[in-house]
Design an enzyme around this catalytic site. Structure first.
Site, mmCIF file in Angstrom:
data_model
loop_
_atom_site.group_PDB
_atom_site.id
_atom_site.type_symbol
_atom_site.label_atom_id
_atom_site.label_comp_id
_atom_site.label_asym_id
_atom_site.label_seq_id
_atom_site.Cartn_x
_atom_site.Cartn_y
_atom_site.Cartn_z
ATOM 1 N N LYS A 278 0.876 -1.179 0.000
ATOM 2 C CA LYS A 278 0.000 0.000 0.000
ATOM 3 C C LYS A 278 0.912 1.227 0.000
ATOM 4 O O LYS A 278 1.450 1.622 1.024
ATOM 5 C CB LYS A 278 -0.873 -0.013 1.270
ATOM 6 C CG LYS A 278 -2.237 0.600 1.138
ATOM 7 C CD LYS A 278 -2.303 2.091 0.915
ATOM 8 C CE LYS A 278 -1.917 2.945 2.102
ATOM 9 N NZ LYS A 278 -1.760 4.368 1.731
ATOM 10 N N GLY B 86 6.797 5.066 8.155
ATOM 11 C CA GLY B 86 5.923 6.233 8.211
ATOM 12 C C GLY B 86 6.093 6.943 9.539
ATOM 13 O O GLY B 86 7.107 6.764 10.224
ATOM 14 N N THR C 230 5.495 8.240 13.489
ATOM 15 C CA THR C 230 5.465 7.508 14.758
ATOM 16 C C THR C 230 4.034 7.270 15.248
ATOM 17 O O THR C 230 3.717 6.176 15.734
ATOM 18 C CB THR C 230 6.295 8.282 15.807
ATOM 19 O OG1 THR C 230 7.661 8.266 15.359
ATOM 20 C CG2 THR C 230 6.208 7.654 17.178
ATOM 21 N N THR D 246 1.295 6.986 13.430
ATOM 22 C CA THR D 246 0.700 5.927 12.596
ATOM 23 C C THR D 246 1.309 4.579 12.966
ATOM 24 O O THR D 246 0.604 3.560 13.014
ATOM 25 C CB THR D 246 0.937 6.197 11.096
ATOM 26 O OG1 THR D 246 0.755 7.577 10.839
ATOM 27 C CG2 THR D 246 -0.013 5.403 10.237
ATOM 28 N N GLU E 290 9.660 1.410 10.808
ATOM 29 C CA GLU E 290 10.672 2.452 10.574
ATOM 30 C C GLU E 290 9.936 3.776 10.694
ATOM 31 O O GLU E 290 9.147 4.118 9.818
ATOM 32 C CB GLU E 290 11.274 2.321 9.166
ATOM 33 C CG GLU E 290 11.877 0.966 8.841
ATOM 34 C CD GLU E 290 13.228 0.766 9.506
ATOM 35 O OE1 GLU E 290 13.755 1.726 10.094
ATOM 36 O OE2 GLU E 290 13.741 -0.361 9.454
ATOM 37 N N CYS F 167 13.519 11.071 6.476
ATOM 38 C CA CYS F 167 13.528 10.739 7.913
ATOM 39 C C CYS F 167 14.927 10.882 8.502
ATOM 40 O O CYS F 167 15.080 11.064 9.704
ATOM 41 C CB CYS F 167 13.021 9.309 8.104
ATOM 42 S SG CYS F 167 13.926 8.134 7.082
ATOM 43 N N GLU G 219 9.101 16.299 15.469
ATOM 44 C CA GLU G 219 9.535 16.139 14.079
ATOM 45 C C GLU G 219 8.794 17.144 13.194
ATOM 46 O O GLU G 219 7.573 17.204 13.200
ATOM 47 C CB GLU G 219 9.231 14.716 13.601
ATOM 48 C CG GLU G 219 9.789 14.462 12.216
ATOM 49 C CD GLU G 219 9.453 13.078 11.657
ATOM 50 O OE1 GLU G 219 8.328 12.614 11.872
ATOM 51 O OE2 GLU G 219 10.322 12.480 11.003
HETATM 52 P P1 NDP Z 1 2.237 8.361 7.659
HETATM 53 O O1 NDP Z 1 2.517 7.665 8.914
HETATM 54 O O2 NDP Z 1 1.154 9.365 7.611
HETATM 55 O O3 NDP Z 1 1.903 7.324 6.495
HETATM 56 C C1 NDP Z 1 2.759 6.255 6.148
HETATM 57 C C2 NDP Z 1 1.953 5.206 5.413
HETATM 58 O O4 NDP Z 1 1.009 4.617 6.311
HETATM 59 C C3 NDP Z 1 1.125 5.758 4.251
HETATM 60 O O5 NDP Z 1 1.059 4.798 3.216
HETATM 61 C C4 NDP Z 1 -0.216 5.956 4.900
HETATM 62 O O6 NDP Z 1 -1.244 6.008 3.968
HETATM 63 C C5 NDP Z 1 -0.309 4.716 5.774
HETATM 64 N N1 NDP Z 1 -1.260 4.781 6.875
HETATM 65 C C6 NDP Z 1 -1.819 5.876 7.449
HETATM 66 N N2 NDP Z 1 -2.662 5.502 8.452
HETATM 67 C C7 NDP Z 1 -2.618 4.153 8.526
HETATM 68 C C8 NDP Z 1 -3.240 3.157 9.366
HETATM 69 N N3 NDP Z 1 -4.088 3.487 10.337
HETATM 70 N N4 NDP Z 1 -2.937 1.859 9.150
HETATM 71 C C9 NDP Z 1 -2.066 1.499 8.188
HETATM 72 N N5 NDP Z 1 -1.458 2.386 7.355
HETATM 73 C C10 NDP Z 1 -1.718 3.686 7.525
HETATM 74 O O7 NDP Z 1 3.635 8.975 7.199
HETATM 75 P P2 NDP Z 1 3.889 9.921 5.995
HETATM 76 O O8 NDP Z 1 3.443 9.282 4.722
HETATM 77 O O9 NDP Z 1 3.365 11.270 6.363
HETATM 78 O O10 NDP Z 1 5.501 9.936 5.959
HETATM 79 C C11 NDP Z 1 6.240 10.771 6.750
HETATM 80 C C12 NDP Z 1 6.713 10.064 7.998
HETATM 81 O O11 NDP Z 1 7.445 8.895 7.641
HETATM 82 C C13 NDP Z 1 7.675 10.899 8.800
HETATM 83 O O12 NDP Z 1 7.371 10.799 10.161
HETATM 84 C C14 NDP Z 1 9.020 10.263 8.518
HETATM 85 O O13 NDP Z 1 9.977 10.469 9.521
HETATM 86 C C15 NDP Z 1 8.656 8.837 8.385
HETATM 87 N N6 NDP Z 1 9.682 8.125 7.638
HETATM 88 C C16 NDP Z 1 10.480 7.236 8.309
HETATM 89 C C17 NDP Z 1 11.510 6.584 7.644
HETATM 90 C C18 NDP Z 1 12.379 5.582 8.344
HETATM 91 O O14 NDP Z 1 13.039 4.812 7.648
HETATM 92 N N7 NDP Z 1 12.423 5.538 9.656
HETATM 93 C C19 NDP Z 1 11.776 6.846 6.230
HETATM 94 C C20 NDP Z 1 10.873 7.788 5.632
HETATM 95 C C21 NDP Z 1 9.856 8.395 6.331
HETATM 96 P P3 NDP Z 1 -1.780 7.453 3.476
HETATM 97 O O15 NDP Z 1 -0.629 8.199 2.923
HETATM 98 O O16 NDP Z 1 -2.747 7.053 2.461
HETATM 99 O O17 NDP Z 1 -2.368 8.089 4.678
#
Ligand code: NDP
Length: 474
Positions: A172, A225, A227, A229, A247, A281, A378
């Site tokens: 997804k 994504g 923290t 989420t 991650e 990130c 963040e």
């Molecule tokens: P989100 O947590 O908003 O979303 C990440 C993914 O999870 C998206 O595909 C999102 O879908 C999906 N999602 C949202 N809600 C749910 C749920 N309840 N259940 C399952 N999946 C869900 O992150 P962002 O997309 O805003 O990305 C930015 C964040 O990612 C930052 O905090 C960044 O630090 C972190 N990140 C961490 C990395 C690492 O390696 N540690 C690397 C890159 C980013 P949708 O977009 O459709 O809402």
């Protein structure tokens, strides 16, 4: 353009028949319609992945490897068009997508396609009584959820090891950046990936993503994504005892000692602060500089920041593009206001750029302590803080003062100090005199609120397999 889900090797409309808009962040124009998928689409995809599992996992590693290498070649052959799609979808400079995002997707597939040819497993001889050996077997259907900041880079970081190890998957991608995932599906057909091995379901995280996390036939979730989420994903997965890799977010320190090579530290820190609009990130958003060089460093860093070229991501000379969305721009620029109200000084940048798209000037903030919200939360945009420190102990204390622990950068010419400080930092990755220098074999992940588990190299292959011990009496 209207996207479709990719299920069982076919492009299919979402069961709901509903779509929502995909917006180009640099122009605020709608560029595609995205399936608004729900539990039914996830069910279809999981069923297809389950059906494909026994034949895919039954192939010899060499056969799986060949398909993945073909896919890597196809991504490479389509590098230019994929880079353009990524830039259009995310707002990042096309030059960056061409240099970083797409080559890394190629590398992810090549790396894991060949890693599975060279694996070994352990054996433990129990005196002369028994021989134990470890079988590493694929887990089944892997649920893979990735964010919008490095769309194909991070999606392929999950898909490649998952399917190389013999799993099938349902991925997804972020609803904000679905285009390169859609293209990957097309290329997978051309590469000859069997139907059902890789399924892609588009849609909102809270609907399609949550359905994947809650699905009883998905025994493993790899999530990258935010923290908050990540907490929801963990809560959904825990009662079903799923294997989980999270991650999550970062608030990474960038520590510059007085003996550092300042030219290198400044040039690289400009990258680690503002590359990809600060939406990585691993960006070093909290800079700590030793007091004796603080004034010089701030002056030179601000001057270099002000020289960055911000604007049209399709312009080859652009260094900073658009933020991902209007909502994210509002959030990030809200932190600039917060910095002022917390007593900070905006040393440069801070303003939105008048444009239909979502642009914010690269911003440097000084005068804030570690206990402020701006240094604790963040921001995930082109906003960094610079804070002076007195000595090594204080630098370590400042660096460790948040709930995050993803990565850190240390600048010093003192070798012993580099090792000492690296060992004392509460993070998953430390870069010394460099940043984002990645070797795909090394363990990657965070501590504290930055995540659970490690991916990369054998850690990925271990995560995407179950270890089974076989004990044979001698
Ligand atoms: P989100 O947590 O908003 O979303 C990440 C993914 O999870 C998206 O595909 C999102 O879908 C999906 N999602 C949202 N809600 C749910 C749920 N309840 N259940 C399952 N999946 C869900 O992150 P962002 O997309 O805003 O990305 C930015 C964040 O990612 C930052 O905090 C960044 O630090 C972190 N990140 C961490 C990395 C690492 O390696 N540690 C690397 C890159 C980013 P949708 O977009 O459709 O809402």
């Amino acid at each position: 353009m209207r996207l479709a889900n990719f299920i069982d090797g076919k492009f299919v409309a979402p069961r709901s028949g509903a779509y929502f808009e995909d917006v180009n962040p640099a122009t605020a124009e709608t560029i595609a319609e995205i399936p608004d998928s729900d539990r039914r689409d996830v069910d279809d995809a999981v069923r297809a992945a389950k059906r494909a599992f026994s034949s895919w996992s039954g192939l010899r590693a060499e056969e799986r490897s060949r398909v993945l290498l073909r896919l890597a070649d196809l991504i490479e052959q389509n590098l230019e068009s994929l880079a353009r799609l990524e830039s259009e979808d995310n707002g990042k400079p096309v030059a960056l997508a061409r240099r970083m995002d797409i080559p890394r997707a190629v590398a992810n597939f090549r790396f894991f396609a060949t890693a599975i040819l060279h694996g070994s497993s352990e054996a433990h001889v129990t005196d002369s009584v028994a021989l134990n050996y470890t079988l590493r077997q694929p887990v089944g259907v892997a649920g893979l959820i990735s964010p919008w900041n490095l769309p194909l880079y991070l999606l392929s970081w999950k898909i490649a090891p998952a399917i190389a190890a013999g799993n099938t998957c349902v991925a997804k991608p972020s609803e904000l950046t679905p285009l390169t995932a859609n293209r990957l599906a097309e290329l997978s057909l051309e590469a000859g990936l069997p139907a059902g091995v890789m399924n892609i379901v588009h849609g909102y995280g809270a609907k399609a993503g949550a359905a994947l996390c809650e699905h009883p036939d998905v025994p493993l979730i790899s999530f990258t994504g935010g923290t908050v989420t990540g907490g929801k994903v963990a809560a959904a997965a825990a009662p079903l005892f799923k294997k989980l890799s999270l991650e999550l977010g970062g608030k990474n320190p960038n520590v510059i000692f007085a003996d550092a090579d300042l030219d290198d530290a400044i040039a690289t820190s400009i990258q680690s602060s503002f590359a990809n609009q600060g939406e990585i990130c691993l960006c070093g958003s909290r800079m700590f500089v030793e007091r004796s060089i603080y004034d010089t460093f701030v002056a030179r860093f601000v001057e270099a920041t002000a020289r960055l070229r911000i604007g049209d991501p399709t312009d080859e000379t652009t260094e900073v593009g658009a933020l991902i969305s209007a909502a994210h721009l509002a959030k990030v620029s809200g932190y600039v206001d917060l910095a002022r109200s917390e007593g900070g000084t905006v040393a440069c940048g801070g303003d939105r750029i008048e444009h239909r798209g979502f642009f914010l000037q690269p911003t440097v903030i000084t005068g804030l302590g570690c206990d402020t919200r701006v240094l604790q939360e963040e921001i995930f945009g082109p906003v960094v803080t610079i804070t002076p420190f007195e000595d090594e102990a204080e630098a370590i204390a400042f660096a460790n003062s948040t709930r995050y622990g993803l990565s850190a950068t240390v600048w010093t010419r003192d070798l012993q100090r580099a090792h000492r400080v690296a060992a004392a930092l509460d993070v998953g990755t430390v870069w010394v005199n460099c940043w984002l220098l990645r070797d795909l074999r090394v363990p990657f992940g965070g501590v504290k609120d930055s995540g659970v588990g490690r991916e990369g190299g054998s850690d990925s292959l271990h995560f995407f397999t179950e270890a089974k011990n076989v004990c044979v009496k001698l």
